[in-house]
Design a protein around this motif. Structure first.
Motif, PDB file in Angstrom:
ATOM      1  N   GLY A 213      -5.447   9.588  -1.191  1.00  0.00           N
ATOM      2  CA  GLY A 213      -5.873   8.199  -1.118  1.00  0.00           C
ATOM      3  C   GLY A 213      -4.699   7.279  -0.856  1.00  0.00           C
ATOM      4  O   GLY A 213      -3.559   7.718  -0.668  1.00  0.00           O
TER       5      GLY A 213
ATOM      6  N   HIS B  49      -3.526   0.327  -3.462  1.00  0.00           N
ATOM      7  CA  HIS B  49      -3.167  -1.056  -3.151  1.00  0.00           C
ATOM      8  C   HIS B  49      -2.677  -1.715  -4.434  1.00  0.00           C
ATOM      9  O   HIS B  49      -3.332  -1.620  -5.474  1.00  0.00           O
TER      10      HIS B  49
ATOM     11  N   GLU C 154      -5.207  -3.881  -6.240  1.00  0.00           N
ATOM     12  CA  GLU C 154      -6.264  -3.127  -6.911  1.00  0.00           C
ATOM     13  C   GLU C 154      -5.750  -2.470  -8.184  1.00  0.00           C
ATOM     14  O   GLU C 154      -6.469  -2.367  -9.190  1.00  0.00           O
TER      15      GLU C 154
ATOM     16  N   THR D  34      -9.109  -2.916   7.720  1.00  0.00           N
ATOM     17  CA  THR D  34      -8.003  -2.269   7.021  1.00  0.00           C
ATOM     18  C   THR D  34      -6.747  -2.430   7.844  1.00  0.00           C
ATOM     19  O   THR D  34      -6.811  -2.673   9.061  1.00  0.00           O
TER      20      THR D  34
ATOM     21  N   ARG E 242       0.838  -1.192   0.000  1.00  0.00           N
ATOM     22  CA  ARG E 242       0.000   0.000   0.000  1.00  0.00           C
ATOM     23  C   ARG E 242       0.875   1.245   0.000  1.00  0.00           C
ATOM     24  O   ARG E 242       1.839   1.317   0.790  1.00  0.00           O
TER      25      ARG E 242
ATOM     26  N   ARG F  72     -12.458  -2.037  11.127  1.00  0.00           N
ATOM     27  CA  ARG F  72     -12.596  -1.372   9.833  1.00  0.00           C
ATOM     28  C   ARG F  72     -12.132  -2.247   8.671  1.00  0.00           C
ATOM     29  O   ARG F  72     -12.251  -1.849   7.512  1.00  0.00           O
TER      30      ARG F  72
ATOM     31  N   TYR G 218      -7.108   6.927   5.625  1.00  0.00           N
ATOM     32  CA  TYR G 218      -7.605   6.742   6.986  1.00  0.00           C
ATOM     33  C   TYR G 218      -6.610   7.426   7.921  1.00  0.00           C
ATOM     34  O   TYR G 218      -5.471   6.986   8.067  1.00  0.00           O
TER      35      TYR G 218
ATOM     36  N   GLU H 175      -8.930   6.945  -9.016  1.00  0.00           N
ATOM     37  CA  GLU H 175     -10.134   6.131  -9.057  1.00  0.00           C
ATOM     38  C   GLU H 175      -9.905   4.751  -8.456  1.00  0.00           C
ATOM     39  O   GLU H 175     -10.838   4.105  -7.986  1.00  0.00           O
TER      40      GLU H 175
ATOM     41  N   ALA I  58      -7.508   4.271  -5.983  1.00  0.00           N
ATOM     42  CA  ALA I  58      -7.064   4.441  -4.605  1.00  0.00           C
ATOM     43  C   ALA I  58      -8.219   4.382  -3.623  1.00  0.00           C
ATOM     44  O   ALA I  58      -9.343   4.796  -3.921  1.00  0.00           O
ATOM     45  N   MET I  59      -7.935   3.870  -2.447  1.00  0.00           N
ATOM     46  CA  MET I  59      -8.898   3.839  -1.345  1.00  0.00           C
ATOM     47  C   MET I  59      -8.849   5.161  -0.590  1.00  0.00           C
ATOM     48  O   MET I  59      -7.822   5.837  -0.585  1.00  0.00           O
ATOM     49  N   PRO I  60      -9.927   5.555   0.066  1.00  0.00           N
ATOM     50  CA  PRO I  60      -9.903   6.787   0.868  1.00  0.00           C
ATOM     51  C   PRO I  60      -8.857   6.681   1.977  1.00  0.00           C
ATOM     52  O   PRO I  60      -8.694   5.614   2.584  1.00  0.00           O
TER      53      PRO I  60
END
Length: 446
Positions: free
Chosen positions: A262, A265, A268, A320, A249, A318, A300, A294, A296-298
């Motif tokens: 973001g 991964h 992904e 994650t 990540r 969560r 944290y 698009e 990428a994950m939000p």
């Protein structure tokens, strides 16, 4: 023989027998109270709880008695002192009638020996050998005495509390002397020192207990060590960077590394690449249309003061494994992963991408070690079983800077807690490498 003298002798024989039997019974009671005190004090709450959960009623009674430890001790000491004093008084009265004034000294010697051996040492030794079993047996009687002596015990507690208050000492009857964590940690450390527990087992157990007392700022990877992806770079360069990185990540930023948009991964990203190429019937040029944001994950974000045990629960809740750490002003300080927290319990975790990773510690000649400046002090202590202080600094370089009160140059050496630290590598204002070895007083500080 005169009849009156014969009656006196008979009376003396009966008195001697009754008094001797009374003293013997009082010694048994003294042994009971002494053994009960040791058994109930030494018995493990954990073992008693386990036995109580299995339906052993006496263990449950012993556990209840231990919970009210102040009244328990009061009842035992009251009973013990009463029987000891009464036994000593009877022995003095009996031996004085037989031997006259010298009977007082003789009674003192005899009762001291009897109480010491049979009223203290013997029952306490037996009780400490089988504390849980002994505690379970004596608990019903002690609980009854706690109820019978309740008013007297309350009066004694009130008097003791008043005297302690005069000296500025505050007591809390609901507080145990040691917390559960401290009791467990002490037992683990004792087991290791006695050779019944391996160092690795001790480190894992103590690491798990310490999670609640440490926060993420102590183990996070500092922002200077974070590899990031620039969202404005061409897609092919981003793909090459992600595939070449040893990390799964990576944070994605735009314009400034403070502006994290973001977290990408690698898996992904590969899925997105596969979809684009398949949609264009194998045309790799389609990767130019890839939008990394698009995929990428939000992000944290978490505060740097978050306790490690709480953060581990948040990771699990969560679903994650990756969080970005910010300070009270919202500025990025570092990142932490679930693996970082697990490593505090099980030690360094390596995989096939960590080939050649020595954990930041390299052994050299003369009993020294080359250590990365960014290595956590706790990791160094854990690896080498040292006791370097970590209250004022998290890393080895931070410890040296804190002790030196300056940023030292290459070649500077310092003596800290029986170890010699020599700076052997530096980049700008950052200490990158140090030589550390035990110091026996033969060197001079540089």
């Amino acid at each position: 023989m005169p009849e009156s003298l014969l009656e006196s002798l008979v009376w003396l024989d009966i008195t001697f027998l009754v008094t001797a039997l009374a003293i013997f019974g009082l010694l048994l009671l003294s042994a009971f109270f002494s053994g009960s005190e040791t058994a109930l004090t030494a018995a493990s709450r954990g073992k008693l709880r386990a036995q109580a959960d299995k339906g052993f009623r006496r263990a449950a009674t012993a556990l209840a008695v231990k919970e009210d430890d102040e009244r328990m001790i009061g009842a035992i000491l009251l009973g013990n002192n009463v029987v000891n004093i009464l036994a000593a008084a009877l022995a003095t009265s009996l031996l004085t009638k037989i031997f006259g004034p010298t009977g007082v000294a003789l009674a003192t010697l005899v009762m001291t020996a009897l109480v010491l051996v049979f009223g203290e040492v013997l029952p306490k030794t037996l009780a400490i050998t089988i504390p849980e079993a002994a505690a379970a047996r004596v608990a019903p009687v002690i609980r009854l005495l706690m109820w019978l002596f309740g008013p007297v015990i309350s009066l004694v507690q009130w008097l003791v509390g008043g005297v302690l208050w005069l000296f500025g000492v505050q007591t809390d009857p609901d507080r145990h002397v040691l917390s559960v964590h401290e009791e467990i940690a002490g037992a683990i450390a004792l087991g290791h020192s006695e050779g019944t527990m391996e160092k690795e087992d001790r480190d894992r157990l103590l690491g798990a207990l310490d999670l609640a007392h440490r926060d993420v700022s102590e183990i996070m990877k500092h922002r200077s060590q974070i590899e990031m992806v620039d969202a404005d770079r061409p897609p092919t360069e981003i793909i090459a960077q992600v595939l070449a990185s040893p990390h799964t990540r990576l944070p994605v930023f735009r314009e400034s590394d403070e502006n994290i948009l973001g977290v990408i991964h690698a898996k992904e990203l590969l899925r997105a690449m596969n979809r684009l190429v398949r949609a264009e019937h194998g045309d790799w040029a389609a990767l130019q249309e890839l939008d990394v944001l698009e995929v990428a994950m939000p992000p944290y974000f978490i505060p740097e003061s978050t306790p490690l045990d709480e953060q581990m629960r948040q990771f699990l809740r969560r679903h994650t494994h990756f969080a970005l750490v910010v300070d009270e002003y919202g500025a990025l300080q570092g990142l932490i992963t679930l693996e970082d927290i697990l490593e505090e319990i099980v030690g360094e975790i390596t995989d096939e991408l960590d080939v050649g990773n020595d954990g930041g510690i390299e052994k050299i000649a003369a009993g020294g070690f080359l250590v990365d400046g960014s290595l956590a002090i706790r990791s160094l202590n854990r690896a080498l079983d040292w006791r370097l202080p970590d209250a004022q600094a998290n890393t080895v370089a931070g410890l040296v800077i804190h002790e030196a009160q300056m940023i030292p140059e290459v070649g500077a050496a310092f003596h800290i807690q029986g170890f010699r630290f020599e700076v052997v590598g530096k980049e700008g204002n950052r200490i990158t490498r140090l030589c550390v070895r035990p110091w026996h007083g033969g060197d001079t500080d540089i």
